[in-house]
Design a protein around this motif. Structure first.
Motif, PDB file in Angstrom:
ATOM      1  N   ASN A 145     -54.552 -26.602 -55.742  1.00 32.31           N
ATOM      2  CA  ASN A 145     -54.358 -25.566 -56.330  1.00 32.31           C
ATOM      3  C   ASN A 145     -52.914 -24.793 -57.342  1.00 32.31           C
ATOM      4  O   ASN A 145     -52.936 -23.906 -56.919  1.00 32.31           O
ATOM      5  N   ALA A 146     -52.361 -25.862 -57.478  1.00 33.62           N
ATOM      6  CA  ALA A 146     -50.690 -25.174 -57.584  1.00 33.62           C
ATOM      7  C   ALA A 146     -50.509 -24.516 -56.963  1.00 33.62           C
ATOM      8  O   ALA A 146     -49.304 -23.470 -57.496  1.00 33.62           O
ATOM      9  N   LEU A 147     -49.996 -24.544 -55.706  1.00 33.86           N
ATOM     10  CA  LEU A 147     -49.902 -24.461 -54.382  1.00 33.86           C
ATOM     11  C   LEU A 147     -47.855 -25.294 -54.775  1.00 33.86           C
ATOM     12  O   LEU A 147     -47.588 -24.653 -54.053  1.00 33.86           O
ATOM     13  N   ILE A 193     -54.641 -33.542 -63.077  1.00 29.48           N
ATOM     14  CA  ILE A 193     -55.210 -32.889 -62.609  1.00 29.48           C
ATOM     15  C   ILE A 193     -56.719 -32.435 -63.535  1.00 29.48           C
ATOM     16  O   ILE A 193     -55.763 -31.905 -64.528  1.00 29.48           O
ATOM     17  N   ILE A 194     -57.685 -33.346 -63.724  1.00 29.64           N
ATOM     18  CA  ILE A 194     -58.790 -32.752 -64.521  1.00 29.64           C
ATOM     19  C   ILE A 194     -59.618 -31.848 -64.166  1.00 29.64           C
ATOM     20  O   ILE A 194     -60.586 -32.666 -63.398  1.00 29.64           O
ATOM     21  N   LEU A 195     -59.944 -31.142 -64.742  1.00 30.84           N
ATOM     22  CA  LEU A 195     -60.990 -29.888 -64.585  1.00 30.84           C
ATOM     23  C   LEU A 195     -62.325 -30.306 -65.618  1.00 30.84           C
ATOM     24  O   LEU A 195     -61.411 -29.417 -66.834  1.00 30.84           O
ATOM     25  N   THR A 223     -57.656 -31.370 -69.056  1.00 28.42           N
ATOM     26  CA  THR A 223     -56.288 -31.144 -68.361  1.00 28.42           C
ATOM     27  C   THR A 223     -55.438 -30.463 -67.631  1.00 28.42           C
ATOM     28  O   THR A 223     -55.010 -29.280 -68.840  1.00 28.42           O
ATOM     29  N   VAL A 224     -55.775 -30.077 -66.318  1.00 29.27           N
ATOM     30  CA  VAL A 224     -54.882 -28.940 -65.793  1.00 29.27           C
ATOM     31  C   VAL A 224     -53.375 -29.557 -65.180  1.00 29.27           C
ATOM     32  O   VAL A 224     -53.512 -29.277 -63.769  1.00 29.27           O
ATOM     33  N   SER A 225     -52.700 -30.539 -65.703  1.00 29.21           N
ATOM     34  CA  SER A 225     -51.591 -30.517 -64.603  1.00 29.21           C
ATOM     35  C   SER A 225     -50.704 -29.713 -63.799  1.00 29.21           C
ATOM     36  O   SER A 225     -50.737 -28.054 -64.576  1.00 29.21           O
ATOM     37  N   ALA A 226     -50.317 -29.482 -62.610  1.00 27.45           N
ATOM     38  CA  ALA A 226     -49.803 -28.710 -61.514  1.00 27.45           C
ATOM     39  C   ALA A 226     -48.440 -28.353 -62.242  1.00 27.45           C
ATOM     40  O   ALA A 226     -47.800 -28.062 -62.246  1.00 27.45           O
ATOM     41  N   LYS A 237     -47.316 -23.386 -66.700  1.00 22.77           N
ATOM     42  CA  LYS A 237     -48.377 -23.620 -68.038  1.00 22.77           C
ATOM     43  C   LYS A 237     -49.850 -23.073 -67.514  1.00 22.77           C
ATOM     44  O   LYS A 237     -50.836 -22.079 -67.381  1.00 22.77           O
ATOM     45  N   ASP A 238     -50.136 -24.601 -66.502  1.00 22.62           N
ATOM     46  CA  ASP A 238     -51.442 -24.187 -66.126  1.00 22.62           C
ATOM     47  C   ASP A 238     -52.016 -23.754 -64.787  1.00 22.62           C
ATOM     48  O   ASP A 238     -52.769 -23.208 -63.895  1.00 22.62           O
ATOM     49  N   ILE A 239     -50.647 -22.697 -63.439  1.00 25.77           N
ATOM     50  CA  ILE A 239     -50.500 -22.748 -62.688  1.00 25.77           C
ATOM     51  C   ILE A 239     -52.258 -21.700 -62.375  1.00 25.77           C
ATOM     52  O   ILE A 239     -52.899 -21.348 -61.447  1.00 25.77           O
TER      53      ILE A 239
END
Ligand code: ADP
Ligand code: MG
Length: 249
Positions: A51-53, A61-63, A67-70, A73-75
């Motif tokens: 969850n980008a902490l 990471i694909i949701l 693709t929303v890698s950490a 820009k994807d945080i």
């Protein structure tokens, strides 16, 4: 079932320490995956990456197919779509239960106040805390605060919920009231990734068990296989640390 989360070869390093390398995981919609492993093996860091902490040094990471890698820009997107509950509840002490619940949906998501309030009250009723809506966190027990923290995550409508040892800091008599809430979420089909040391609970809630040791997935399987027929010596040893043998007098 449709895949909601896919983790491809993610690695996490701090300067000279590798916490884990090339981790892979796939979670289907409605699936409950429980992760166990010795202290320090990287469970919390892994969830925090999802969850980008924490940032990741490699992998993706694909949701829900995107693709929303950490990286930076994807945080925001990861934090909104992946809910997380921690060992410590971190409720705002100067806000009531209801105000704590309404803060993020109204301020961050710009949702309608009345509508959020209605939803918050429904959730509070479900977890047995409607009567506490106007209380401050200090007026609640640990188990009650943790149930509020679960509702605070749910009200953001996450696609997947990550729970990191959410009963580890609670007195024993409060553990069950919190885990019962999690069991009811599992029954209604919520997708969850749970780290816990409560093995009976794990067995009851898990569609799939994962054992991590030294930053690697050592073994995974159905709850029954995992607890009844562990394949590796390492998992067998780990599970033994949760049972006691009565010595002959
Ligand atoms: P677990 O939740 O399984 O107990 P953690 O994910 O908390 O394990 O920690 C995994 C490893 O990463 C540990 O060896 C820990 O010391 C290390 N670690 C965690 N956070 C940091 C950090 N900010 N800097 C350096 N090392 C860290
Ligand atoms: Mg941890």
């Amino acid at each position: 079932m449709e895949e909601i989360l896919k983790v491809n070869n993610i690695s996490k390093r701090y300067e000279d320490i590798t916490v884990f390398e090339k981790m892979n995981l796939s979670v289907k919609k409605g699936e409950v995956v429980v992760i166990v492993g010795p202290s320090g093996c990287g469970k919390s860091t892994f969830l925090r990456c999802l969850n980008a902490l924490e940032d990741i040094q490699e992998g993706e990471i694909i949701l829900d197919g995107k693709t929303v890698s950490a990286d930076q820009k994807d945080i925001v997107e990861l934090r909104e779509r992946v809910g997380m509950v921690f060992q410590s509840y971190e409720l705002f002490p100067h806000l009531t239960v209801l105000q704590n619940l309404m803060l993020a949906p109204v301020k961050v998501k710009k949702r309608n106040k009345k509508e959020v309030e209605k939803e918050a009250l429904e959730f509070l009723e479900r977890v047995g805390l409607l009567s506490k809506k106007d209380n401050y966190p200090r007026q609640l027990s640990g188990g009650q605060k943790q149930r509020v923290a679960i509702v605070r995550a749910l009200i953001m409508h996450p696609e997947i919920l990550l729970l990191d040892e959410i009963t580890a800091a609670l007195d024993p008599e409060m553990v069950k009231e919190v885990l019962d809430v999690v069991l009811s979420l599992a029954k209604e089909g919520r997708t969850m990734l749970i780290v816990t040391h409560e093995m009976q609970f794990a067995r009851a809630v898990a569609d799939r068990m994962i054992f991590i040791d030294e930053g690697r997935i050592v073994e995974e399987g159905s709850a029954e296989e995992f607890f009844e027929r562990p394949k590796t010596e390492r998992l067998r040893k780990f599970l033994q640390t949760f049972s006691y043998e009565l010595k002959d007098a």
